[in-house]
Structures are given as structure tokens and as C-alpha cells.
Design a protein around this motif. Structure first.
Motif, PDB file in Angstrom:
ATOM      1  N   VAL A 226      -3.734   1.141  -5.557  1.00 19.87           N
ATOM      2  CA  VAL A 226      -3.771   1.521  -4.137  1.00 19.87           C
ATOM      3  C   VAL A 226      -5.036   0.971  -3.492  1.00 19.87           C
TER       4      VAL A 226
ATOM      5  N   LYS B  53      -5.122  -1.717  -0.625  1.00 25.23           N
ATOM      6  CA  LYS B  53      -5.810  -1.420   0.638  1.00 25.23           C
ATOM      7  C   LYS B  53      -6.839  -2.493   0.964  1.00 25.23           C
TER       8      LYS B  53
ATOM      9  N   CYS C  68      -2.633   3.469 -10.937  1.00 15.51           N
ATOM     10  CA  CYS C  68      -1.936   3.488  -9.642  1.00 15.51           C
ATOM     11  C   CYS C  68      -2.939   3.650  -8.504  1.00 15.51           C
ATOM     12  N   GLU C  69      -3.926   4.541  -8.687  1.00 20.24           N
ATOM     13  CA  GLU C  69      -4.938   4.725  -7.654  1.00 20.24           C
ATOM     14  C   GLU C  69      -5.763   3.447  -7.474  1.00 20.24           C
TER      15      GLU C  69
ATOM     16  N   ALA D  29       2.413   1.604  -3.352  1.00 21.57           N
ATOM     17  CA  ALA D  29       1.412   2.051  -4.333  1.00 21.57           C
ATOM     18  C   ALA D  29       1.083   3.529  -4.134  1.00 21.57           C
ATOM     19  N   GLU D  30       0.950   3.959  -2.859  1.00 23.72           N
ATOM     20  CA  GLU D  30       0.687   5.380  -2.607  1.00 23.72           C
ATOM     21  C   GLU D  30       1.860   6.240  -3.054  1.00 23.72           C
TER      22      GLU D  30
ATOM     23  N   VAL E  10       0.840  -1.206   0.000  1.00 26.83           N
ATOM     24  CA  VAL E  10       0.000   0.000   0.000  1.00 26.83           C
ATOM     25  C   VAL E  10       0.872   1.251   0.000  1.00 26.83           C
TER      26      VAL E  10
END
Length: 606
Positions: free
Chosen positions: A519, A523, A515-516, A333-334, A330
Motif C-alpha cells: 500500500v 501510494k 500488504c501494508e 492494495a488497501e 492503491v
């Protein structure tokens, strides 16, 4: 009449039997009846040379037709007429295999007489040391019970049956996959704070009475299970199993006293006489064998639950590692989203710069177009002026030619006039005035010719200047057209660059969305890993509590067992001592009687 269908696996074959009861039975009655039926079936199906083995019930599950699932049978209220029950064995020669449950059949042997009581107690009066009620001597047609521990293979159905869904273990799937199956009755009873389910039948079912004869039979069966005959070694093994710490000489003396026919073996009748002589020892042996079985079961339960706890601790560690890894994923990714946002912003800046360059190029192209138009207008104006100058030049040439022609005519006339003057001098006076007028006209004509020549020269100069201006305007027009072409090329290049930057921005937007999304996925994985970690932690704590309860119960059981054995020790020693004294008195009495008979026969006195 109530009919219950009970299925189990005997020697690798599924068997399904109809168990009929006058009324709905209690769980104790159902277990007793089922164990008796399957013991008879195992005895009938046992191949020659196969070791003796009894059906030891572990737990039962009931098939719920409404939900299509197997549930653990905990209460007689779950029973219904013609319901299907599956019995899991505690000890078996092989693990149970998957397979269909066959159609039910009647038991091969008739059931014993049913004697109902107020509490629906079982008609079977005995129990083996694993806590399963069994038939003992004194019941019609019942053999001596074999209470040998057997081989401890944990059994269980591991897959779906062909006709009905298979019972599934209640502990976690990860633990089941590891191959561990803790005894549920022990864990459940211990977790509930009650007496573990491995206690003897008389403790678990108070309505079942274990007689002294039953104890004698069971203890003799224990010795028989080790060897084909009860010799001195089997006799000593019984004392060792029951933890009766007598001197070897004492045990040897007891064996010799028991072996009345001196064949180095203890027959059942001899064992019964030993029991009559030492009833306290028989009771102590029975209780100790029973307590030893309870202790073995509790230790096995502790070992099984410990294995479960270890597996769950490993599972918890893996889930924790998975949770940490998910957290790192996570965070990564963030961070990737942050970097991608920066790339998107840079792409936006590049797009704005490219758009500004494109706008400037378009403005420059527009100015070049206006310059070209202006230069084209100047060229057209210069060409028009050149045409006017050329026309004026042609007009001046025509006037010069006309003046020359007139001058030539005047020269000719002058020449003719001079010739006439020479010829006709006499006409001088008449022609002088004409000559004077002609000369005046000649002078005027010469002046006019000179003015015309100067005008022609001025027109030629103006024409040259006009040509030069026109050529300069043409040169400027070419330069402007080249600048326009360059500006158009640059505008096209800027347009392509702008489109490329826009496409790059769109790609970066798509990448940012990916990418979001990554994420969000990470998550979700982190949340799932956290939920699994919390569930595994909760299950581990529950199993640790269960283990603590079982360990405490085992410690309490062993403490009480040690205390009871310590209290029993002087009683048993006193019983042996009293028996020795009694034997000595009997021997003395026999000796006195012999002496008395000898005295009577010798003296003849009556």
C-alpha cells in the motif's frame, strides 16, 4: 584582445575555430562573425557537385566549466575569454552526430575589418531572409548571398560529447525522445511578449542597414537559387513568391522590358536597370520575401509547438492513465490489507480457540493424572488389605490345622479311653470323670473347630471380596491410564494445532505487513504519478500558452502583411502605369527625334 572558441558541425565533421575580437563582442557581433567564418569553411570544404548551402544559425550554447554543463547563450555577459561555444544550425543536410569537439584552430580566411561603434554594432551590412546577418555585395571579398530556404532538417546534439557534456534541449525529455525540436528563439521571444526572433536583421538589429543595392542582390539571388539562369519562369516565380498579383500579360511585358538584349534571360545588369525603373516594387518584393520567410518560420514554429503539444497531450493522457491505474492499485492494495486484517483476526480467533482447547486438554490430562494417582493409591490400599486378609486367612488355616490336630489327638485319646474303659471297666468310675472332662473338651474343641471353620470361611469370603476389589481397582487403574494416554495424545495434538495456528498467525502478520508495504509503495507510485501528471499538465498549459502567443503573433503578422500589401497594390500599379507612360513618352520622344533628324537630313536645315 578577446578570443572565443566556436564549434559546429560541417558536413558531418566537428570544427572548432578561434574567433578573436578587440573587445568583448555583443551577441549580434558574435553571431555575425561566427556565421561568416563557418560560411567560408563550408565553401572551402564543399565537395564538387554538392548543392550550395549556407550556414544558418539556430541558437548557441555555452559550456560552463564550473558546473560541467552546457547552458543556452542568451547574453554577452555570459562570455569569457577562451570560453567554448557550440553553434546549432537551423537547416542542415543531415542531423548532427555525437562526437568530440576538436582542438581550436585559426579561421582559414582573415576576418573583415572590425569597425566598433558605441553600441558595438556589427560591421556586416546585410541579412538573409532567415534573420542571420551575412556579408553582402559591397563588403570586401564577399560573394552574393544565397538565401535559398534549403532543406529543413532540424539539427541538435542528442548525446554527450567525448570531451565535454553535450548541450541538452530545454523542453521535456519525453518530447525530446519523440524527435521534435521547436525553434527556441521563436518560442522564447513570443513567450516574452516581444517580436519573434525570426524577423529580418534590420528589425532585430536596428544598427544593421540594408541598402537598396543589398535588396537588389538578394532578390536576384532568390531567382538564381531556383534555376541556373533567370528566365521568364524564374521571373514569374519571384512575383508568385512575393504575392504580387499582376496579370500574366503584365508580368510577361515586364520581363520583355527587362530583357533588353532579348536572349530570354535576365542578367544582373538588366535586373539592376529594372530596379532603377521600379524602386517601389523592389522595396515591396524585398519586404514581402522577408515577411514570407517570417511567416514560414512562424508556421514552422506553430507546427513544431503543435507537435510538442500533441506529444505532451499524449504524455498527459498516459500520465493520467498511470495515475488512475496507481489509484486502482492503491485501492486494491488497501482492500487486500482489509481482507488480510480479517484473515489475521480469524487466525487470532483460531489461535485463542486452539489455546483454550489446549488449556482444557491440559486440565483434563491433569485430572486424569490425579485419577490415575488416586486409582493407584486405591490399588495399593486394596493390595495391602488383600495381604492382610491373606495373612489372616493363613492364620485361620493354621489354627484350623492346630484344632484338627488337637481334635484328632482328643479322638485318639477318646478311642484309647474307650478301649481302656472296655478293658478296664473296672476303672469306669475312675475314668468317667476323665471321660466326662474329655468329652467336654471334645465338645469345646468341636465348637472351637466350627468357629474356626466359620472364621476361615469368612476370611476366604473377605479374601475373595478383597481380590475382587483389587481387580476392580486394577481395571479402573487401566482405564485411568488409558484415559491419561488419550488425554496426553490430545494435549500433544492440541499443542501442535496451537503451534500451527500461531505460525499461521505469524504468517498472516507477515503477509499483512507485506500488504501494508505494498500500500505504501502504491501510494508512493500514485504520488509520483500525480506529480508527473501535474508537471505534464503544467508544461502542456505552458506550451499551449506559447502556441497561442505564436499563433496570435502569426495572425497579427499576416494581418499587417495583408494590410501593407493592399496599401502597396495601388502604388505598384501606379508605378507600372507611370513607367508605361514614361516609356511611351520616351518612345514618342525618340520617334520625334528620329523624324527631326530625318527632316533635317532631307531639307538640309539646321
Amino acid at each position: 584582445m578577446v578570443v572565443l572558441l566556436a564549434a559546429a558541425e560541417l558536413f558531418g565533421v566537428k570544427v572548432n575555430k578561434e574567433l578573436d575580437f578587440p573587445v568583448m563582442p555583443t551577441l549580434a557581433e558574435l553571431k555575425t562573425r561566427a556565421v561568416g567564418v563557418f560560411n567560408d569553411e563550408m565553401a572551402a570544404a564543399r565537395r564538387p557537385g554538392r548543392p550550395s548551402e549556407k550556414f544558418l544559425l539556430h541558437y548557441m550554447q555555452l559550456f560552463d566549466a564550473t558546473t560541467g554543463r552546457w547552458t543556452e547563450l542568451k547574453s554577452s555577459s555570459q562570455l569569457k575569454d577562451f570560453c567554448q561555444i557550440y553553434l546549432f544550425q537551423k537547416d542542415s543536410w543531415s542531423k548532427e552526430s555525437q562526437g568530440p569537439i576538436p582542438s581550436p584552430t585559426k579561421p582559414a580566411f582573415p576576418p573583415p575589418p572590425y569597425v566598433p561603434t558605441a553600441a558595438h554594432s556589427s560591421p556586416f551590412r546585410g541579412a538573409d531572409f532567415s534573420g542571420n546577418p551575412v556579408l553582402v555585395s559591397g563588403s570586401p571579398g564577399s560573394p552574393i548571398v544565397d538565401v535559398s530556404p534549403g532543406r529543413a532538417y532540424r539539427a541538435g546534439i542528442t548525446g554527450a560529447l567525448a570531451t565535454q557534456p553535450a548541450p541538452t534541449p530545454a523542453y521535456p525529455a519525453a518530447v525530446a525522445a519523440a524527435g521534435y525540436s521547436p525553434p527556441r528563439d521563436v518560442i522564447a521571444a513570443a513567450a516574452a511578449g516581444g517580436v519573434p526572433a525570426v524577423v529580418a536583421a534590420d528589425a532585430r538589429s536596428p544598427s544593421v542597414l540594408v541598402t537598396f543595392s543589398d535588396k537588389v542582390n538578394l532578390l536576384y539571388s532568390t531567382m538564381i537559387s531556383d534555376k541556373p539562369a533567370v528566365d521568364e519562369d524564374a521571373f514569374r516565380n519571384l512575383f508568385r513568391k512575393t504575392r504580387l498579383e499582376f496579370e500574366p500579360v503584365t508580368i510577361a511585358q515586364l520581363f520583355q522590358d527587362t530583357d533588353s538584349n532579348k536572349d530570354a534571360q535576365v542578367a544582373f545588369a538588366e535586373w539592376e536597370r529594372f530596379a532603377e525603373c521600379y524602386p517601389t516594387m523592389i522595396d515591396a518584393m524585398y519586404v514581402r520575401v522577408r515577411d514570407s520567410s517570417i511567416d514560414d518560420e512562424q508556421k514552422q514554429a506553430i507546427e513544431d509547438v503543435t507537435k510538442v503539444v500533441q506529444v505532451m497531450e499524449d504524455l498527459l493522457y498516459k500520465e493520467k492513465c498511470s495515475l488512475n491505474e496507481a489509484g486502482r492499485d492503491v485501492a486494491e492494495a488497501e482492500e487486500q490489507v482489509t481482507r488480510q486484517s480479517s484473515v489475521v483476526e480469524e487466525s487470532k480467533v483460531k489461535e485463542r480457540d486452539a489455546k483454550a482447547v489446549l488449556d482444557a486438554s491440559r486440565q483434563e490430562t491433569e485430572r486424569a493424572r490425579q485419577t490415575v494417582a488416586q486409582r493407584a493409591a486405591d490399588v495399593a490400599h486394596g493390595q495391602e488389605s488383600q495381604a492382610r486378609q491373606h495373612k489372616a486367612h493363613l492364620e485361620s488355616q493354621r489354627q484350623v490345622e492346630e484344632r484338627r490336630y488337637v481334635l484328632q489327638n482328643l479322638v485318639s485319646e477318646t478311642t484309647a479311653a474307650e478301649r481302656r474303659l472296655a478293658e478296664l471297666r473296672k476303672m469306669v468310675e475312675e475314668q468317667e470323670e476323665v471321660l466326662k472332662q474329655t468329652k467336654e473338651r471334645e465338645e469345646k474343641g468341636a465348637q472351637t473347630l466350627e468357629v474356626t471353620i466359620r472364621a476361615e470361611e469368612a476370611a476366604n469370603q473377605s479374601l475373595e471380596e478383597s481380590k475382587n476389589e483389587t481387580q476392580l481397582a486394577l481395571d479402573r487403574l487401566c482405564i485411568s491410564e488409558q484415559a491419561l494416554t488419550t488425554a496426553q495424545s490430545r494435549e500433544e495434538e492440541c499443542g501442535v494445532t496451537h503451534l500451527q495456528t500461531r505460525e499461521e498467525v505469524n504468517k498472516q502478520y507477515v503477509k499483512q505487513e507485506e500488504c501494508e508495504q505494498e500500500v505504501r509503495v502504491q501510494k508512493d507510485k500514485e504520488a509520483a504519478a500525480k506529480a508527473r501528471h501535474e508537471g505534464a499538465d503544467a508544461e502542456l498549459k505552458g506550451k499551449q500558452e506559447e502556441l497561442k502567443v505564436i499563433v496570435d503573433a502569426n495572425a497579427t503578422h499576416n494581418m499587417k502583411r495583408d494590410e501593407d500589401e493592399q496599401r502597396e497594390k495601388p502604388l505598384l500599379e501606379t508605378e507600372i502605369k507611370l513607367r508605361r507612360q514614361r516609356l511611351a513618352l520616351e518612345e514618342e520622344e525618340a520617334k520625334l527625334r528620329t523624324e527631326h533628324r530625318s527632316f533635317v537630313s532631307t531639307t538640309g536645315r539646321v
